[in-house]
Design a protein around this motif. Structure first.
Motif, mmCIF file in Angstrom:
data_model
loop_
_atom_site.group_PDB
_atom_site.id
_atom_site.type_symbol
_atom_site.label_atom_id
_atom_site.label_comp_id
_atom_site.label_asym_id
_atom_site.label_seq_id
_atom_site.Cartn_x
_atom_site.Cartn_y
_atom_site.Cartn_z
ATOM 1 N N ALA A 169 -11.881 29.760 24.532
ATOM 2 C CA ALA A 169 -12.426 29.361 23.238
ATOM 3 C C ALA A 169 -13.874 28.892 23.369
ATOM 4 O O ALA A 169 -14.463 28.404 22.410
ATOM 5 N N PHE A 170 -14.432 29.030 24.561
ATOM 6 C CA PHE A 170 -15.784 28.608 24.900
ATOM 7 C C PHE A 170 -15.995 27.108 24.701
ATOM 8 O O PHE A 170 -17.070 26.654 24.313
ATOM 9 N N THR A 171 -14.955 26.367 25.009
ATOM 10 C CA THR A 171 -15.057 24.918 25.131
ATOM 11 C C THR A 171 -15.396 24.598 26.579
ATOM 12 O O THR A 171 -14.839 25.190 27.503
ATOM 13 N N VAL A 172 -16.328 23.674 26.776
ATOM 14 C CA VAL A 172 -16.732 23.317 28.132
ATOM 15 C C VAL A 172 -15.571 22.639 28.852
ATOM 16 O O VAL A 172 -15.004 21.657 28.362
ATOM 17 N N THR A 173 -15.203 23.175 30.003
ATOM 18 C CA THR A 173 -14.125 22.581 30.801
ATOM 19 C C THR A 173 -14.640 21.937 32.079
ATOM 20 O O THR A 173 -13.943 21.124 32.684
ATOM 21 N N ASP A 174 -15.844 22.303 32.500
ATOM 22 C CA ASP A 174 -16.399 21.751 33.732
ATOM 23 C C ASP A 174 -17.906 21.955 33.715
ATOM 24 O O ASP A 174 -18.428 22.818 32.997
ATOM 25 N N ARG A 175 -18.590 21.147 34.518
ATOM 26 C CA ARG A 175 -20.040 21.237 34.629
ATOM 27 C C ARG A 175 -20.442 21.128 36.095
ATOM 28 O O ARG A 175 -19.790 20.430 36.874
ATOM 29 N N GLU A 176 -21.536 21.803 36.443
ATOM 30 C CA GLU A 176 -22.090 21.683 37.785
ATOM 31 C C GLU A 176 -23.595 21.460 37.679
ATOM 32 O O GLU A 176 -24.263 22.070 36.842
ATOM 33 N N TYR A 177 -24.091 20.578 38.527
ATOM 34 C CA TYR A 177 -25.532 20.323 38.594
ATOM 35 C C TYR A 177 -25.929 20.248 40.061
ATOM 36 O O TYR A 177 -25.257 19.596 40.862
ATOM 37 N N TYR A 178 -27.028 20.938 40.391
ATOM 38 C CA TYR A 178 -27.507 20.907 41.777
ATOM 39 C C TYR A 178 -29.006 20.638 41.790
ATOM 40 O O TYR A 178 -29.770 21.279 41.057
ATOM 41 N N ASP A 179 -29.405 19.691 42.608
ATOM 42 C CA ASP A 179 -30.809 19.410 42.861
ATOM 43 C C ASP A 179 -31.266 20.384 43.940
ATOM 44 O O ASP A 179 -31.010 20.177 45.132
ATOM 45 N N LEU A 180 -31.927 21.466 43.545
ATOM 46 C CA LEU A 180 -32.244 22.525 44.491
ATOM 47 C C LEU A 180 -33.330 22.132 45.483
ATOM 48 O O LEU A 180 -33.463 22.761 46.535
ATOM 49 N N ALA A 181 -34.088 21.086 45.168
ATOM 50 C CA ALA A 181 -35.079 20.611 46.138
ATOM 51 C C ALA A 181 -34.389 19.945 47.323
ATOM 52 O O ALA A 181 -34.792 20.117 48.475
ATOM 53 N N ARG A 182 -33.320 19.218 47.055
ATOM 54 C CA ARG A 182 -32.590 18.515 48.116
ATOM 55 C C ARG A 182 -31.349 19.267 48.571
ATOM 56 O O ARG A 182 -30.860 19.040 49.682
ATOM 57 N N ASP A 183 -30.837 20.122 47.719
ATOM 58 C CA ASP A 183 -29.559 20.796 47.991
ATOM 59 C C ASP A 183 -29.691 22.287 47.651
ATOM 60 O O ASP A 183 -29.051 22.782 46.727
ATOM 61 N N TRP A 185 -28.518 24.896 48.908
ATOM 62 C CA TRP A 185 -27.310 25.713 49.079
ATOM 63 C C TRP A 185 -26.246 25.388 48.042
ATOM 64 O O TRP A 185 -25.153 25.936 48.084
ATOM 65 N N GLN A 186 -26.558 24.491 47.102
ATOM 66 C CA GLN A 186 -25.650 24.137 46.006
ATOM 67 C C GLN A 186 -24.292 23.666 46.552
ATOM 68 O O GLN A 186 -23.240 24.233 46.260
ATOM 69 N N LEU A 187 -24.331 22.593 47.308
ATOM 70 C CA LEU A 187 -23.127 22.076 47.948
ATOM 71 C C LEU A 187 -22.633 20.772 47.338
ATOM 72 O O LEU A 187 -21.444 20.458 47.444
ATOM 73 N N THR A 188 -23.515 19.996 46.707
ATOM 74 C CA THR A 188 -23.144 18.679 46.196
ATOM 75 C C THR A 188 -23.336 18.628 44.692
ATOM 76 O O THR A 188 -24.471 18.682 44.188
ATOM 77 N N ASN A 189 -22.239 18.535 43.966
ATOM 78 C CA ASN A 189 -22.261 18.498 42.509
ATOM 79 C C ASN A 189 -21.980 17.078 42.032
ATOM 80 O O ASN A 189 -20.829 16.636 42.025
ATOM 81 N N PRO A 190 -22.999 16.334 41.598
ATOM 82 C CA PRO A 190 -22.760 14.954 41.159
ATOM 83 C C PRO A 190 -21.995 14.840 39.849
ATOM 84 O O PRO A 190 -21.600 13.734 39.460
ATOM 85 N N LEU A 191 -21.754 15.952 39.160
ATOM 86 C CA LEU A 191 -21.018 15.904 37.900
ATOM 87 C C LEU A 191 -19.518 16.054 38.100
ATOM 88 O O LEU A 191 -18.767 16.132 37.126
ATOM 89 N N GLN A 192 -19.071 16.068 39.333
ATOM 90 C CA GLN A 192 -17.625 16.145 39.591
ATOM 91 C C GLN A 192 -16.880 14.938 39.049
ATOM 92 O O GLN A 192 -15.665 15.003 38.842
ATOM 93 N N ASP A 193 -17.601 13.835 38.817
ATOM 94 C CA ASP A 193 -16.951 12.635 38.295
ATOM 95 C C ASP A 193 -16.780 12.666 36.788
ATOM 96 O O ASP A 193 -16.337 11.689 36.175
ATOM 97 N N GLY A 194 -17.147 13.804 36.156
ATOM 98 C CA GLY A 194 -17.004 13.915 34.712
ATOM 99 C C GLY A 194 -18.235 13.520 33.923
ATOM 100 O O GLY A 194 -18.224 13.574 32.690
ATOM 101 N N SER A 195 -19.295 13.119 34.606
ATOM 102 C CA SER A 195 -20.517 12.747 33.910
ATOM 103 C C SER A 195 -21.205 13.989 33.343
ATOM 104 O O SER A 195 -20.846 15.123 33.668
#
Length: 216
Positions: A169-183, A185-195
């Protein structure tokens, strides 16, 4: 993996494409052809191209992020080269600007001297200027794996990537954010806590409905 060649050929020369001519030029103007590289290697003959661009499908992941496929928004599966040759117009060398497959149409039309009668997304790579960000999207296709969801993602190379995952239904179920300067390889997603990142979510929503050359 699909690979394509886009050729701008002289109107007076012989044209024998295995796929449709996508832009039939007026008299005295070049023709624009789109053909698969598989067909281009089978001995088909064309007029000597004025300009030629090679583009490929994105590559598969080989275990990065625990995935064997290419349908998720990770840079390792997205970065592909885009060689363009136009002797006498484009000097040999490399161009580090961010480009996308939607830039092929306006670039080829400009090389052919054609002006579209409709709104074209993407940018003419023969002209100066750069894009700051790039929008990538995927709509769930069971043929590519039932567990791969729909998503939309905005990336600013070297800075960040923000992605939203959607249900049917195109409702957001999850989010990912990556700081590409520090990460990178996109390994650490600080939005895993639901923020959330409201500003980035709003920017992504605008990009998904944008049209024209100024869109990412």
């Amino acid at each position: 993996m699909a690979a394509w060649a886009v050729a701008v050929v002289a109107a007076a020369g012989p044209v024998a494409p295995t796929h449709d001519v996508r832009a039939a030029a007026p008299p005295g103007r070049p023709n624009v052809l789109l053909l698969p590289m598989d067909d281009a290697r089978t001995g088909q003959t064309f007029a000597m191209p004025k300009a030629l661009a090679w583009l490929s499908d994105n590559g598969k992941l080989f275990g990065e992020h625990g995935l064997p496929e290419k349908f998720m928004p990770y840079l390792q599966a997205e970065r592909v080269p885009l060689p363009i040759s136009w002797p006498g117009h484009i000097p040999a060398g490399s161009d580090r600007r961010l480009a996308a497959n939607l830039d092929i149409t306006p670039t080829v039309l400009a090389a052919a001297g054609l002006t579209p009668s409709f709104q074209v997304d993407g940018r003419d790579l023969l002209a100066p200027g750069d894009r700051r960000a790039l929008l990538t999207e995927y709509w769930r296709d069971p043929a590519n794996g039932a567990g791969i969801p729909s998503w939309a993602s905005t990336v600013v190379p070297g800075r960040y990537r923000y992605t939203e995952i959607y249900d049917d239904a195109f409702t957001v179920t999850d989010r990912e954010y990556y700081d590409l300067a520090r990460d990178p390889w996109q390994l650490t997603n600080p939005l895993q806590d639901g923020s959330t990142r409201p500003a980035l979510a709003a920017a992504l929503a605008r990009q998904r409905t944008c049209t024209g050359r100024d869109c990412p």
